[in-house]
Scaffold this motif. Structure first.
Motif, PDB file in Angstrom:
ATOM      1  N   PRO A   1      -2.701   2.152  -1.632  1.00 51.09           N
ATOM      2  CA  PRO A   1      -1.308   1.679  -1.639  1.00 51.09           C
ATOM      3  C   PRO A   1      -0.717   1.537  -3.040  1.00 51.09           C
ATOM      4  O   PRO A   1       0.496   1.557  -3.196  1.00 51.09           O
ATOM      5  CB  PRO A   1      -1.386   0.317  -0.947  1.00 51.09           C
ATOM      6  N   LEU A   2      -1.543   1.436  -4.043  1.00 51.11           N
ATOM      7  CA  LEU A   2      -1.080   1.368  -5.421  1.00 51.11           C
ATOM      8  C   LEU A   2      -0.196   2.568  -5.763  1.00 51.11           C
ATOM      9  O   LEU A   2       0.718   2.469  -6.567  1.00 51.11           O
ATOM     10  CB  LEU A   2      -2.285   1.312  -6.369  1.00 51.11           C
ATOM     11  N   TYR A   3      -0.455   3.696  -5.110  1.00 51.45           N
ATOM     12  CA  TYR A   3       0.276   4.928  -5.397  1.00 51.45           C
ATOM     13  C   TYR A   3       1.484   5.136  -4.483  1.00 51.45           C
ATOM     14  O   TYR A   3       2.111   6.178  -4.534  1.00 51.45           O
ATOM     15  CB  TYR A   3      -0.662   6.128  -5.300  1.00 51.45           C
ATOM     16  N   GLY A   4       1.783   4.173  -3.607  1.00 48.36           N
ATOM     17  CA  GLY A   4       3.008   4.232  -2.822  1.00 48.36           C
ATOM     18  C   GLY A   4       2.858   4.657  -1.376  1.00 48.36           C
ATOM     19  O   GLY A   4       3.822   4.629  -0.628  1.00 48.36           O
ATOM     20  N   GLY A   5       1.700   5.059  -0.949  1.00 48.59           N
ATOM     21  CA  GLY A   5       1.490   5.430   0.451  1.00 48.59           C
ATOM     22  C   GLY A   5       0.636   4.388   1.146  1.00 48.59           C
ATOM     23  O   GLY A   5       0.311   3.345   0.585  1.00 48.59           O
ATOM     24  N   ASN A   6       0.284   4.648   2.384  1.00 47.16           N
ATOM     25  CA  ASN A   6      -0.653   3.798   3.128  1.00 47.16           C
ATOM     26  C   ASN A   6      -0.233   2.321   3.082  1.00 47.16           C
ATOM     27  O   ASN A   6      -1.014   1.438   2.716  1.00 47.16           O
ATOM     28  CB  ASN A   6      -2.063   3.988   2.571  1.00 47.16           C
ATOM     29  N   ALA A   7       0.991   2.046   3.492  1.00 43.77           N
ATOM     30  CA  ALA A   7       1.541   0.685   3.455  1.00 43.77           C
ATOM     31  C   ALA A   7       0.636  -0.306   4.176  1.00 43.77           C
ATOM     32  O   ALA A   7       0.144  -0.041   5.276  1.00 43.77           O
ATOM     33  CB  ALA A   7       2.929   0.667   4.082  1.00 43.77           C
ATOM     34  N   ASN A   8       0.382  -1.410   3.530  1.00 48.85           N
ATOM     35  CA  ASN A   8      -0.470  -2.487   4.062  1.00 48.85           C
ATOM     36  C   ASN A   8      -1.870  -2.020   4.451  1.00 48.85           C
ATOM     37  O   ASN A   8      -2.532  -2.626   5.270  1.00 48.85           O
ATOM     38  CB  ASN A   8       0.191  -3.157   5.266  1.00 48.85           C
ATOM     39  N   MET A   9      -2.274  -0.895   3.902  1.00 50.13           N
ATOM     40  CA  MET A   9      -3.603  -0.327   4.147  1.00 50.13           C
ATOM     41  C   MET A   9      -3.855  -0.071   5.628  1.00 50.13           C
ATOM     42  O   MET A   9      -4.984  -0.109   6.106  1.00 50.13           O
ATOM     43  CB  MET A   9      -4.687  -1.229   3.545  1.00 50.13           C
TER      44      MET A   9
END
Length: 70
Positions: free
Chosen positions: A25-33
């Motif tokens: 998520p640090l890179y902007g995808g996969n919100a809330n893991m």
């Protein structure tokens, strides 16, 4: 004008979608893991020393790289 095949385009689109879905998520995808939670993927852990010898499946809450910054 250059053309690309539809096969190349859709393979590239699929690859980028999967990368974004399962990225940290640090890179902007996969919100809330959420993608990691669906796969029981623990994400970034500092160490597995206590878990490595276990014969059982261990459920862990996923950690993002950002979790290690604080």
């Amino acid at each position: 004008m250059k053309h690309v095949s539809s096969l190349y385009f859709f393979e590239l689109l699929r690859s980028a979608t999967i990368s974004g879905t399962y990225a940290d998520p640090l890179y902007g995808g996969n919100a809330n893991m959420e993608a990691w939670k669906m796969k029981n993927f623990p994400g970034s852990q500092m160490s597995y020393l206590k878990e490595i010898e276990s014969e059982e499946f261990i459920e862990m809450e996923p950690n993002s790289l950002r979790d290690h910054l604080s």
